[in-house]
Design an enzyme around this catalytic site. Structure first.
Site, short mmCIF file in Angstrom:
data_model
loop_
_atom_site.label_atom_id
_atom_site.label_comp_id
_atom_site.label_asym_id
_atom_site.label_seq_id
_atom_site.Cartn_x
_atom_site.Cartn_y
_atom_site.Cartn_z
N ASN A 35 -6.77 5.98 10.33
CA ASN A 35 -8.10 6.20 10.91
C ASN A 35 -8.58 5.00 11.72
O ASN A 35 -9.16 5.16 12.79
CB ASN A 35 -9.07 6.48 9.74
CG ASN A 35 -10.51 6.42 10.16
OD1 ASN A 35 -11.01 7.34 10.79
ND2 ASN A 35 -11.19 5.35 9.82
N ASP B 106 0.83 -1.21 0.00
CA ASP B 106 0.00 0.00 0.00
C ASP B 106 0.87 1.26 0.00
O ASP B 106 0.56 2.24 -0.67
CB ASP B 106 -0.91 0.00 1.22
CG ASP B 106 -2.04 -1.00 1.09
OD1 ASP B 106 -2.44 -1.30 -0.05
OD2 ASP B 106 -2.51 -1.51 2.12
P1 NAP Z 1 4.14 2.35 7.21
O1 NAP Z 1 4.16 3.08 8.50
O2 NAP Z 1 5.37 1.66 6.77
O3 NAP Z 1 2.97 1.24 7.19
C1 NAP Z 1 1.71 1.44 7.64
C2 NAP Z 1 0.88 0.19 7.40
O4 NAP Z 1 -0.39 0.62 6.93
C3 NAP Z 1 1.43 -0.77 6.35
O5 NAP Z 1 1.16 -2.09 6.75
C4 NAP Z 1 0.65 -0.41 5.12
O6 NAP Z 1 0.51 -1.47 4.19
C5 NAP Z 1 -0.69 -0.09 5.73
N1 NAP Z 1 -1.58 0.74 4.93
C6 NAP Z 1 -1.30 1.82 4.18
N2 NAP Z 1 -2.42 2.30 3.62
C7 NAP Z 1 -3.41 1.48 4.03
C8 NAP Z 1 -4.80 1.45 3.78
N3 NAP Z 1 -5.41 2.35 3.02
N4 NAP Z 1 -5.54 0.49 4.40
C9 NAP Z 1 -4.96 -0.44 5.20
N5 NAP Z 1 -3.65 -0.47 5.46
C10 NAP Z 1 -2.90 0.50 4.87
O7 NAP Z 1 3.71 3.40 6.08
P2 NAP Z 1 3.24 3.19 4.58
O8 NAP Z 1 3.26 1.75 4.22
O9 NAP Z 1 3.96 4.15 3.74
O10 NAP Z 1 1.70 3.65 4.69
C11 NAP Z 1 1.39 4.97 5.00
C12 NAP Z 1 0.17 4.99 5.84
O11 NAP Z 1 0.46 4.47 7.14
C13 NAP Z 1 -0.36 6.37 6.14
O12 NAP Z 1 -1.09 6.89 5.05
C14 NAP Z 1 -1.21 6.10 7.36
O13 NAP Z 1 -2.53 5.75 7.00
C15 NAP Z 1 -0.58 4.88 7.99
N6 NAP Z 1 -0.12 5.19 9.34
C16 NAP Z 1 -0.74 4.53 10.35
C17 NAP Z 1 -0.40 4.82 11.66
C18 NAP Z 1 -1.14 4.07 12.74
O14 NAP Z 1 -1.97 3.23 12.41
N7 NAP Z 1 -0.87 4.39 14.00
C19 NAP Z 1 0.55 5.78 11.95
C20 NAP Z 1 1.17 6.44 10.89
C21 NAP Z 1 0.82 6.13 9.57
P3 NAP Z 1 1.74 -2.01 3.29
O15 NAP Z 1 2.58 -2.84 4.23
O16 NAP Z 1 1.05 -2.83 2.24
O17 NAP Z 1 2.47 -0.82 2.74
#
Ligand code: NAP
Length: 266
Positions: free
Chosen positions: A166, A51
């Site tokens: 979210n 993602d």
């Molecule tokens: P990351 O911090 O390396 O990974 C975040 C995780 O979220 C990864 O497992 C990623 O999947 C997954 N993910 C991303 N978009 C998603 C979606 N629409 N639905 C379900 N899972 C999703 O960062 P990244 O991979 O670059 O992803 C960026 C996203 O991380 C941000 O847009 C934000 O939504 C999320 N994030 C979450 C938190 C939290 O939950 N506390 C904190 C900061 C950011 P993949 O392994 O397939 O890449």
């Protein structure tokens, strides 16, 4: 994919993964597609990774709504934006041979900073304190001052972003067929002076959300656009609306948003 023949591959230059990517390129060429090295010349953009890689490919190519984005995961776990697994070449060939693939449309949000700088987000906008101190945001819906938030931050997500940041904030998972904006709080400090709703809320696509960052000594939050942080300082007003843009991806049988949610989380 009859009318779309130019493919750009977006991937991390990891030598261990190159052979798999070269194999995908060979398959695409065998199916009569042209591999282009300039993404502006592409009408199909294939993001290989997960993602995170999909979000980057969409951002780097400028959220184009005149091209088809295809997510290919190279991990064991299912990804929300990836419809193919890198080793499932059979499904990819079948899609390439389909004259008119079905298209899925994902809503995007527009973010305006202080009325001049403009960005898009496919997952979410996040506004977080950059220091170990709370900060204060006036939350305004259209022209209604709805609440004053004090805490760690606020996440404003799209329907497809609803399963990401979210969801970790106990927000609802939203069907991307509903174009809407979800607002979720991060650790709000509620007392007699500051009170917020305390639950996530969802705004229709005709609403405008304004986050007014109160200038009280901690006014330099980190502003995140999907997986990129902005280095803009001293932003006072952040306006969020549904965008006129959409992101198109391939729609496969038995692979609806809810199939993916089930596969990923249940
Ligand atoms: P990351 O911090 O390396 O990974 C975040 C995780 O979220 C990864 O497992 C990623 O999947 C997954 N993910 C991303 N978009 C998603 C979606 N629409 N639905 C379900 N899972 C999703 O960062 P990244 O991979 O670059 O992803 C960026 C996203 O991380 C941000 O847009 C934000 O939504 C999320 N994030 C979450 C938190 C939290 O939950 N506390 C904190 C900061 C950011 P993949 O392994 O397939 O890449």
């Amino acid at each position: 994919m009859e009318t779309r023949r130019n493919i750009f591959f977006s991937y991390k230059k990891d030598p261990a993964k190159l052979p798999d990517i070269e194999q995908l390129m060979t398959i695409a060429k065998e199916q009569g597609f042209e591999i282009v090295t300039n993404q502006d010349a592409a009408n199909i953009i294939v993001a290989v990774g997960g993602d995170g890689a999909f979000l980057q490919a969409v951002r780097k190519s400028g959220f184009r709504d005149d091209c088809l984005y295809v997510g290919v995961t190279d991990e064991e776990e299912a990804s929300l934006y990836c419809d193919f697994h890198i080793y499932d070449t059979e499904s990819m060939i079948a899609a390439m041979q389909t004259a008119n693939v079905e298209v899925r449309r994902y809503p995007v949000i527009d973010v305006h900073l202080d009325g001049h700088t403009h960005f898009h987000c496919l997952n979410e906008l996040s506004v977080r304190s950059s220091i170990i101190k709370t900060f204060v945001i006036d939350v305004i819906i259209d022209d209604l001052h709805f609440e004053t938030f004090r805490g760690d931050g606020i996440v404003v997500s799209t329907p497809t972003g609803s399963t990401a940041y979210n969801r970790s904030l106990n927000g609802a998972v939203v069907d991307p067929l509903i174009p809407c904006i979800q607002v979720s709080e991060m650790a709000s400090l509620n007392n007699n002076q500051f009170r917020t709703l305390g639950s996530s809320f969802i705004l229709s696509d005709s609403r405008k959300l304004t986050l007014h960052i109160v200038q009280d000594g901690n006014e330099y939050p980190v502003i995140g656009l999907d997986n990129e942080a902005l280095s803009v300082q001293n932003t006072k007003n952040i306006e969020v609306e549904m965008s006129g843009k959409i992101i198109k991806t391939v729609k496969l049988k038995n692979n609806s948003f809810w199939h993916k949610v089930q596969r990923t989380f249940l």
